[in-house]
Design a protein around this motif. Structure first.
Motif, mmCIF file in Angstrom:
data_model
loop_
_atom_site.group_PDB
_atom_site.id
_atom_site.type_symbol
_atom_site.label_atom_id
_atom_site.label_comp_id
_atom_site.label_asym_id
_atom_site.label_seq_id
_atom_site.Cartn_x
_atom_site.Cartn_y
_atom_site.Cartn_z
ATOM 1 N N ALA A 73 0.617 -1.380 -0.310
ATOM 2 C CA ALA A 73 0.389 -0.090 -0.310
ATOM 3 C C ALA A 73 0.477 1.531 -0.014
ATOM 4 O O ALA A 73 0.616 2.386 -0.924
ATOM 5 C CB ALA A 73 -0.943 -0.150 0.942
ATOM 6 N N MET A 74 2.023 1.305 0.634
ATOM 7 C CA MET A 74 3.120 2.237 0.857
ATOM 8 C C MET A 74 3.604 2.740 -0.338
ATOM 9 O O MET A 74 3.238 3.613 -1.231
ATOM 10 C CB MET A 74 4.436 2.042 1.536
ATOM 11 C CG MET A 74 3.609 2.819 3.165
ATOM 12 S SD MET A 74 4.775 2.698 3.948
ATOM 13 C CE MET A 74 4.171 0.996 5.229
ATOM 14 N N TYR A 85 2.428 0.979 -3.455
ATOM 15 C CA TYR A 85 1.117 1.829 -4.626
ATOM 16 C C TYR A 85 0.283 1.767 -3.637
ATOM 17 O O TYR A 85 -1.085 1.448 -3.701
ATOM 18 C CB TYR A 85 0.708 0.665 -5.818
ATOM 19 C CG TYR A 85 1.798 -0.615 -5.774
ATOM 20 C CD1 TYR A 85 3.022 0.267 -7.121
ATOM 21 C CD2 TYR A 85 2.783 -1.471 -5.118
ATOM 22 C CE1 TYR A 85 3.959 -0.607 -7.834
ATOM 23 C CE2 TYR A 85 3.917 -2.127 -5.805
ATOM 24 C CZ TYR A 85 4.790 -1.497 -7.048
ATOM 25 O OH TYR A 85 5.265 -2.448 -7.304
ATOM 26 N N PRO A 86 -0.085 3.795 -3.298
ATOM 27 C CA PRO A 86 -0.814 4.207 -3.108
ATOM 28 C C PRO A 86 -2.829 3.993 -3.989
ATOM 29 O O PRO A 86 -3.154 3.869 -3.054
ATOM 30 C CB PRO A 86 -0.694 5.127 -3.141
ATOM 31 C CG PRO A 86 0.503 5.940 -3.237
ATOM 32 C CD PRO A 86 1.239 4.714 -3.665
ATOM 33 N N ASP A 87 -2.614 3.683 -5.658
ATOM 34 C CA ASP A 87 -3.066 4.242 -6.338
ATOM 35 C C ASP A 87 -3.719 3.434 -6.343
ATOM 36 O O ASP A 87 -5.059 2.941 -7.360
ATOM 37 C CB ASP A 87 -3.083 4.778 -7.536
ATOM 38 C CG ASP A 87 -2.198 6.220 -6.982
ATOM 39 O OD1 ASP A 87 -3.096 6.932 -5.756
ATOM 40 O OD2 ASP A 87 -1.433 7.071 -7.702
ATOM 41 N N ARG A 88 -3.365 2.009 -6.069
ATOM 42 C CA ARG A 88 -3.613 0.992 -6.401
ATOM 43 C C ARG A 88 -5.113 -0.357 -5.174
ATOM 44 O O ARG A 88 -4.630 -0.034 -4.048
ATOM 45 C CB ARG A 88 -2.523 -0.368 -6.984
ATOM 46 C CG ARG A 88 -1.938 0.333 -8.487
ATOM 47 C CD ARG A 88 -0.182 -0.426 -8.132
ATOM 48 N NE ARG A 88 -0.972 -2.001 -8.228
ATOM 49 C CZ ARG A 88 0.709 -2.688 -8.647
ATOM 50 N NH1 ARG A 88 1.339 -1.595 -8.926
ATOM 51 N NH2 ARG A 88 0.697 -3.906 -9.178
ATOM 52 N N ARG A 89 -5.554 -0.862 -5.150
ATOM 53 C CA ARG A 89 -6.725 -1.606 -4.286
ATOM 54 C C ARG A 89 -5.775 -2.990 -3.308
ATOM 55 O O ARG A 89 -4.604 -3.130 -4.597
ATOM 56 C CB ARG A 89 -7.679 -2.508 -5.150
ATOM 57 C CG ARG A 89 -9.067 -1.484 -4.905
ATOM 58 C CD ARG A 89 -10.670 -1.820 -5.512
ATOM 59 N NE ARG A 89 -10.937 -1.245 -5.493
ATOM 60 C CZ ARG A 89 -12.050 -1.278 -6.081
ATOM 61 N NH1 ARG A 89 -12.591 -2.514 -5.447
ATOM 62 N NH2 ARG A 89 -13.360 -0.542 -6.287
ATOM 63 N N LYS A 108 -1.921 6.404 7.520
ATOM 64 C CA LYS A 108 -2.957 6.725 6.643
ATOM 65 C C LYS A 108 -2.817 6.401 5.123
ATOM 66 O O LYS A 108 -3.335 6.401 4.476
ATOM 67 C CB LYS A 108 -3.047 8.254 6.348
ATOM 68 C CG LYS A 108 -2.790 9.599 7.797
ATOM 69 C CD LYS A 108 -2.978 10.932 7.499
ATOM 70 C CE LYS A 108 -3.198 12.074 8.902
ATOM 71 N NZ LYS A 108 -2.593 11.451 9.342
ATOM 72 N N LEU A 109 -2.941 4.957 5.812
ATOM 73 C CA LEU A 109 -2.913 3.401 4.283
ATOM 74 C C LEU A 109 -3.946 3.403 3.775
ATOM 75 O O LEU A 109 -4.895 3.696 4.476
ATOM 76 C CB LEU A 109 -2.865 2.442 4.892
ATOM 77 C CG LEU A 109 -0.879 2.609 5.462
ATOM 78 C CD1 LEU A 109 -0.443 1.003 5.287
ATOM 79 C CD2 LEU A 109 0.947 3.588 4.299
ATOM 80 N N ASN A 110 -4.244 3.485 2.570
ATOM 81 C CA ASN A 110 -5.631 2.448 2.377
ATOM 82 C C ASN A 110 -5.569 1.503 1.629
ATOM 83 O O ASN A 110 -4.614 0.589 1.099
ATOM 84 C CB ASN A 110 -6.197 3.534 0.963
ATOM 85 C CG ASN A 110 -6.161 4.887 0.298
ATOM 86 O OD1 ASN A 110 -6.598 5.273 1.537
ATOM 87 N ND2 ASN A 110 -5.639 5.495 -0.512
ATOM 88 N N LEU A 111 -6.228 0.372 2.704
ATOM 89 C CA LEU A 111 -5.889 -0.499 2.526
ATOM 90 C C LEU A 111 -6.902 -2.020 3.543
ATOM 91 O O LEU A 111 -7.616 -1.157 4.103
ATOM 92 C CB LEU A 111 -4.614 -0.833 3.924
ATOM 93 C CG LEU A 111 -4.696 -2.582 3.728
ATOM 94 C CD1 LEU A 111 -3.775 -3.348 3.160
ATOM 95 C CD2 LEU A 111 -3.173 -2.884 5.315
ATOM 96 N N GLY A 118 -11.325 4.840 0.971
ATOM 97 C CA GLY A 118 -10.158 4.710 1.413
ATOM 98 C C GLY A 118 -10.149 5.021 3.288
ATOM 99 O O GLY A 118 -11.367 4.224 3.825
#
Length: 554
Positions: free
Chosen positions: A425-426, A428-432, A456-459, A524
């Motif tokens: 996630a770090m 590739y912040p724009d990938r699921r 503040k990761l998107n995970l 997100g």
């Protein structure tokens, strides 16, 4: 310029050397023996990412190496902190992931605290790393660091350990320049080896290609995909080799999640030649060689490690992508029987997809894998922990991009799924990015939920609940042992997630599973989704069905 102005602390030299290598993050838990290094990092371009356990820091650094080809870096203090890195070191060592481990140590020129907390970490790390050494002179730091990165990245890649004692880190010495980084190319395979392999491929009536763990190296995928496309030979993958042929999925025959008797082995058993690309015998065997089996060509960066179950008839050793291009030059357009085994493909894949859309509750592993595949785009990354579900993802989860299913089939340790997903996630912040863990494995590093929220990761983290160490419990049942000692209780995972500042979701029906995952990704931030899983399919599919199939073939 004064003599004082020309001096630098050992820790400053160390951080400058890391910056010279392109390091942008260090993961870890510092201790008092690292304080000079922490101070030097404070004014550098490198971000110090504080984790809640050293093991997680090592898993994250190793995954950085796996995904980028460049070593990730992790940091700990001496003694207990350093020992907590050891599982991550083994993870990277067996998984061929470049990584640098930095540990602190008491001063080596004096001994004011006697043997307090002192463990011989260098000796401890030697069997778990490619190189383990103590730095005994601040002036040598630029050279030692450059060599460490070179060794970590050389084939076969892996971890390197450096111990930086407290007094060496704080020692002021005349400033020493960094050592320039230079590229090192791997030679292509020898012409005679390519000719020999070409003759074997041309003579084969039922050829088959296998993609092993080393095909997932970031630099490899183009040449590998080109070879499959140009030859038209169908292929299967090992668990760690999935997704390495993005352009040849119509030739994909399946993944060897088991060593024998699975449906993909119908093609393996029928083959008279297997071109094993990137096979690493550290990985659980995708097939077992015998005296009457197919001939095998080993294609990899390094020569084969001959084992009881793997003893190739020929070897093509060198830079894999360019070597395969040269091999394709020799056989392209000359293989009328290249697709001889392709007629088995539909039958194999249909068996694997059986019952993938059943609506029973709790859901089967097949249904869970199916629904995840629906919400993950082709470049989405699924990072698995280790448990019974890993076999189902290996068999059923189709990948078309390399390193989009991160699983460990080498050390196969629990606890790595969440940290690996965090690293992805770090990067590739724009990938699921989805972490998948059983309730047992998740709790081994669940404290890193706080780290993920802080960063503040998107995970999205998926926890599969069966209230047991399910893989071992299954083995217990298959081997006719009593059902004993493998069950436990769980926290309320929704409240657990909220306690860390994440969002929590409990799935109550299979129809809500996919939409919940999709909504979490769209919102997100960090989400935890818990779902029960019905592992009764393990016995039906992986034992009874395969045994019946074996009897029918005899």
């Amino acid at each position: 310029m004064s003599e004082q102005a020309r001096k630098a602390k050992g820790s400053d030299l160390f951080v400058a050397a890391l910056e010279n290598e392109g390091v942008d993050r260090i993961f870890g838990v510092p201790g008092e023996e690292n304080l000079d290094l922490v101070e030097s990092l404070c004014t550098s371009r490198i971000e110090l990412i504080l984790t809640r356990h050293e093991q997680a820091a090592a898993f994250m650094a190793a995954t950085h190496g796996r995904l980028t080809g460049r070593p990730g870096v992790c940091l700990s203090t001496l003694g207990p902190g350093a020992l907590n890195l050891s599982t991550g070191a083994a993870y990277a060592y067996l998984g061929a992931m470049p990584m640098i481990l930095i540990t602190g140590q008491k001063p080596i020129m004096s001994s004011r605290q006697a043997r307090f907390q002192i463990v011989d970490v260098v000796a401890t790390m030697k069997p778990l790393t490619k190189l383990s050494r103590q730095i005994i002179s601040a002036s040598s730091i630029p050279t030692v660091v450059r060599d460490a990165f070179r060794v970590a990245m050389e084939e076969r890649p892996g971890p390197v350990h450096l111990e930086l004692p407290e007094d060496i880190a704080g020692d002021e010495v005349p400033d020493v320049p960094v050592v320039p980084v230079h590229p090192i190319e791997i030679p292509v395979a020898h012409r005679a080896a390519l000719d020999r392999a070409a003759e074997m491929i041309l003579a084969a009536k039922r050829p088959l290609v296998m993609m092993g763990a080393a095909t997932s190296r970031p630099r490899s995928t183009h040449g590998i995909a080109s070879f499959v496309r140009r030859t038209g030979i169908p292929f299967f993958t090992t668990q760690m080799g999935k997704g390495t042929v993005p352009g040849g999925t119509n030739l994909y025959m399946g993944t060897a999640a088991l060593s024998e008797r699975d449906y993909v082995h119908e093609a393996i058993d029928a083959a008279d030649l297997i071109v094993a690309i990137g096979h690493d015998s550290i990985e659980k065997p995708p097939f077992i060689m015998g005296p009457s089996g197919p001939k095998v060509i080993h294609v990899s960066y390094t020569s084969a490690s001959v084992e009881q179950v793997y003893f190739p008839d020929a070897e093509v050793v060198g830079e894999v992508g360019p070597s395969l291009e040269l091999l394709a030059d020799r056989v392209e357009g000359r293989l009328p029987q290249a697709a001889a085994l392709l007629s088995l493909r539909e039958k194999i894949l249909s068996h694997i997809a059986d019952r993938a859309t059943e609506s029973r509750w709790p859901p089967t592993p097949q249904r869970i894998v199916h629904d995840i595949r629906q919400v993950m785009p082709e470049n989405g990354i699924v990072a698995l922990d280790n448990g019974m579900y890993k076999i189902w993802f290996a068999r059923n989860y189709r990948t078309r991009v390399a390193n989009t299913l991160l699983l460990d089939n080498a050390l196969a340790t629990m606890g790595a799924g969440l940290p690996s997903a965090m690293m992805a996630a770090m990067l590739y912040p724009d990938r699921r990015v989805l972490a998948v863990a059983g309730d047992g494995g998740f709790m081994m590093n669940s404290q890193e939920m706080e780290t993920a929220v802080r960063l503040k990761l998107n995970l999205v983290v998926l926890v599969l609940e069966d209230n047991a160490y399910g893989m071992i419990r299954w083995k217990q049942a298959v081997d006719n042992f009593a059902d004993f000692g493998m069950t436990f209780g769980n926290p309320d995972f929704v409240l657990y997630a909220k306690a860390y500042g994440a969002k929590g979701h409990r799935i109550a029906s299979i129809d809500s599973f996919g939409p919940t995952l999709d909504a979490a990704f769209k919102e997100g931030g960090v989400h935890l989704v818990s779902i029960p899983i019905d592992y009764s399919e393990n016995v039906r599919v992986l034992v009874d069905e395969l045994r019946t199939r074996e009897k029918q073939r005899v």
